[in-house]
Scaffold this motif. Structure first.
Motif, PDB file in Angstrom:
ATOM      1  N   ASN A 191      33.690  48.412  44.300  1.00  0.00           N
ATOM      2  CA  ASN A 191      35.151  48.459  44.202  1.00  0.00           C
ATOM      3  C   ASN A 191      35.730  49.523  45.123  1.00  0.00           C
ATOM      4  N   HIS A 192      35.019  50.647  45.309  1.00  0.00           N
ATOM      5  CA  HIS A 192      35.570  51.714  46.149  1.00  0.00           C
ATOM      6  C   HIS A 192      35.548  51.371  47.632  1.00  0.00           C
ATOM      7  N   THR A 229      36.177  42.963  37.931  1.00  0.00           N
ATOM      8  CA  THR A 229      37.339  43.763  37.527  1.00  0.00           C
ATOM      9  C   THR A 229      37.935  44.547  38.686  1.00  0.00           C
ATOM     10  N   THR A 230      37.410  44.385  39.883  1.00  0.00           N
ATOM     11  CA  THR A 230      37.864  45.179  41.033  1.00  0.00           C
ATOM     12  C   THR A 230      39.383  45.204  41.200  1.00  0.00           C
ATOM     13  N   PRO A 231      40.103  44.072  41.076  1.00  0.00           N
ATOM     14  CA  PRO A 231      41.561  44.129  41.286  1.00  0.00           C
ATOM     15  C   PRO A 231      42.285  45.046  40.303  1.00  0.00           C
ATOM     16  N   THR A 232      41.660  45.340  39.150  1.00  0.00           N
ATOM     17  CA  THR A 232      42.312  46.205  38.172  1.00  0.00           C
ATOM     18  C   THR A 232      42.033  47.677  38.406  1.00  0.00           C
ATOM     19  N   ILE A 233      41.111  47.994  39.309  1.00  0.00           N
ATOM     20  CA  ILE A 233      40.729  49.400  39.490  1.00  0.00           C
ATOM     21  C   ILE A 233      40.885  49.877  40.931  1.00  0.00           C
ATOM     22  N   VAL A 234      41.494  49.057  41.778  1.00  0.00           N
ATOM     23  CA  VAL A 234      41.875  49.492  43.125  1.00  0.00           C
ATOM     24  C   VAL A 234      43.350  49.164  43.310  1.00  0.00           C
ATOM     25  N   SER A 235      43.938  49.690  44.375  1.00  0.00           N
ATOM     26  CA  SER A 235      45.351  49.394  44.628  1.00  0.00           C
ATOM     27  C   SER A 235      45.540  47.897  44.819  1.00  0.00           C
ATOM     28  N   PRO A 236      46.337  47.263  43.983  1.00  0.00           N
ATOM     29  CA  PRO A 236      46.491  45.802  44.045  1.00  0.00           C
ATOM     30  C   PRO A 236      46.899  45.288  45.420  1.00  0.00           C
ATOM     31  N   ASP A 237      47.737  46.021  46.122  1.00  0.00           N
ATOM     32  CA  ASP A 237      48.195  45.562  47.435  1.00  0.00           C
ATOM     33  C   ASP A 237      47.041  45.384  48.410  1.00  0.00           C
ATOM     34  N   VAL A 274      30.168  42.080  43.411  1.00  0.00           N
ATOM     35  CA  VAL A 274      30.890  43.269  42.965  1.00  0.00           C
ATOM     36  C   VAL A 274      31.596  42.926  41.664  1.00  0.00           C
ATOM     37  N   THR A 275      31.813  43.922  40.820  1.00  0.00           N
ATOM     38  CA  THR A 275      32.461  43.685  39.545  1.00  0.00           C
ATOM     39  C   THR A 275      33.753  42.874  39.709  1.00  0.00           C
TER      40      THR A 275
END
Length: 560
Positions: free
Chosen positions: A124-125, A201-209, A198-199
């Motif tokens: 995610n990072h 859930t990535t869209p919920t833990i990085v900047s959505p844009d 990759v998880t």
């Protein structure tokens, strides 16, 4: 001419015989690295304690990891078995120390490439700076959204020497993978396939844009989709590299543990049986477990541990006949250092130390901690929220909110004293988020606080850190939507009016709904402050308040 043809034919026949009647098996070593986060230098590893040189009666954490020791270990093991392949399980970059992140993490990618990494799952990072910047990190060049950092370590930046893999990351419009879903590597005559995921859930833990054009699909289903294709290409083994994990009650050095729980357990239980082993990440745990007889391993974080799989591969039967798994401590006491990595780290430090060592001011104690109390509030979270409020008070802000996931380390004064440097502050807030100010009604603030309990990532702390003067209480056992006591929400002792508008501050990650705090997207009169970075606000606050202490953690009350 006929004689030459006969000789050629004989040579081809001998070659075929060699394939058919040569050794059926080969021994392959796979070395995995997860959640490196640009830690070029060693850091404290709580998993191993050693005597304190200053006080031998006291035990302290061993400093482990760093590319010099990782490189030395790889050199040593390649000399023993040339059939060694180095891979990753995501979060190789992002949320990195200043030595790497001030140079846009290019030194870390270059280091891992020089160490021979061949493939890694996305993490995610990797998406922290958006898709376009991640593609630049993969493909090279200087067209960056941070021109002040890009190509300062090496110009032009030469691209990653390994492939990031993402079987479950697809373009929303086309449905096609944006990154290669898998990579087949030939090692010792064996074809080893690595699938990356990759998880979801990535869209919920990085900047959505930054990921608005992408879909993150179910991990197991996406992996299974490619297994027939990989088998058709003659792969002898399939290994999943996945940036998702779990937790185990057993230690990192306990083999074949059976206590692994969390998202990774569900994913592994749904995998195609052809997947022989799983190298995982994301949860920053050290474990070496089995699920239904399949190895599932993770190596802590920051390069403290490397995952090691020693496999016997039957090339004729196209299968793995044995796997031995272990987590290996990157111990500088017993591992040689790689000279090329020593040179690389020295260059990165030369380019960043002047900024890193700039003193900001003093704090009340050697460390201000990010550890939360029972209510989810931390002393450092209070301090950061206060700094953001102070930085935006002239824009009318009266409340500031900070997400705990954005606080990456304790605020540790240099050398154990009380003087804090920019590098100390940067370690706490390395993302480079800018500040945003907007209007929310009292009712919207109540709704925002209720969203703290809608947790898409169980086990993580989602209690927003709040600035001084803002207080409330909650009951975690109450019904959803009614956990925060509306009458307890106060600003400077006065109850919040649901109909009144309040000027609030948050970072750019939260402002677009990061961590699923969608209420921020309802704000009006939004003021973007592109030149006001969160770490600069913290630095300015420390300068302006000599001897500043962490907050008293009395702003949020948990009733039950």
């Amino acid at each position: 001419m006929k004689r030459n043809l006969l000789l050629i034919g004989a040579a081809l026949s001998l070659s075929s015989c060699s394939t058919l009647f040569g050794p059926a098996t080969t021994n392959v070593t796979v070395i995995g690295l997860n959640d490196f986060h640009g830690n070029l230098e060693p850091t404290n590893f709580a998993g191993v304690k050693v005597p304190d040189p200053a006080d031998p009666a006291k035990q302290i954490s061993l400093r482990t990891g760093g590319v010099e020791v990782i490189g030395g270990y790889l050199d040593q093991e390649r000399a023993k078995n040339p059939n060694l392949i180095f891979v990753g399980a995501g979060d190789l970059i992002g949320a990195s120390p200043v030595t790497s992140s001030l140079l846009r993490d290019e030194p870390s990618v270059i280091a891992l490439s020089k160490l021979g990494m061949r493939a890694s799952s996305l993490g995610n990072h990797e998406f922290d700076q958006g898709l376009k910047e991640l593609l630049r990190m993969q493909n090279g060049g200087c067209d960056s959204n941070a021109p002040d950092k890009a190509c300062k370590f090496q110009n032009p930046y030469p691209a990653a020497g390994f492939q990031w893999l993402g079987a479950n990351v697809v373009d929303k419009a086309s449905g096609q993978p944006v990154f290669a879903p898998y990579s087949i590597q030939e090692v010792g005559g064996a074809k080893i396939a690595f699938i990356g995921a990759v998880t979801k859930t990535t869209p919920t833990i990085v900047s959505p844009d930054g990921v608005a054009s992408l879909s993150f699909l179910d991990e197991a289903a996406s992996v299974n989709r490619y297994v027939p294709e990989i088998k058709a290409k003659g792969a002898d083994a399939i290994i999943l590299l996945i940036h998702e994990g779990g937790v185990s009650k057993d230690g990192f050095d306990q083999p074949a543990c059976g206590t692994l729980t969390g998202p990774i357990a569900d994913i592994v239980n749904r995998l195609d049986p052809a997947v022989s082993a799983v190298i995982s990440g994301h949860t920053h745990q050290g474990y070496n477990c089995t699920i239904n007889g399949r190895v599932v391993i993770q190596g802590d974080f920051y390069g403290h541990l490397l995952q090691r799989l020693d496999m016997t591969v039957d090339k004729r039967a196209n299968k793995v006949t044995a796997i031995r798994a272990a987590n290996v401590v990157m111990d500088p006491r017993s591992t040689p250092r790689n000279a090329a990595m020593t040179e690389l780290v020295a260059r990165a430090k030369t380019l960043t130390d002047a900024v890193k060592q700039t003193p900001l001011g003093t704090v009340a104690s050697a460390s201000i901690l990010r550890a939360a109390n029972a209510a989810g509030e931390s002393a450092l979270g209070d301090l950061i929220a206060d700094s953001q409020l102070a930085a935006t008070a002239d824009r009318g802000a009266v409340i500031a909110f900070m997400n705990p996931g954005g606080i990456r380390a304790d605020l540790n004064a240099t050398g154990g004293g009380t003087t804090v440097t920019f590098g100390d502050a940067y370690a706490v807030q390395p993302f480079g988020n800018t500040l945003v100010v907007m209007d929310l009604t009292g009712a919207q603030i109540k709704a925002l606080l209720e969203q703290q309990f809608d947790n898409p990532n169980p086990g993580s702390n989602r209690i927003l850190q709040v600035s001084k003067g803002f207080t409330y209480s909650y009951d975690s056992t109450a019904a959803k939507g009614s956990r925060v006591d509306a009458s307890s929400i106060k600003l400077n002792g006065a109850a919040l009016d649901p109909a009144r508008t309040y000027r609030v501050t948050m970072n750019s990650f939260l402002s677009t709904g990061g961590d699923t705090f969608s209420t921020f997207k309802e704000g009006v009169n939004v003021l973007q402050l592109p030149n006001l970075v969160d770490v600069d606000a913290l630095a300015a606050y420390i300068k302006a308040n000599p001897g500043v202490a962490g907050g008293a953690q009395d702003r949020i009350i948990k009733v039950r």
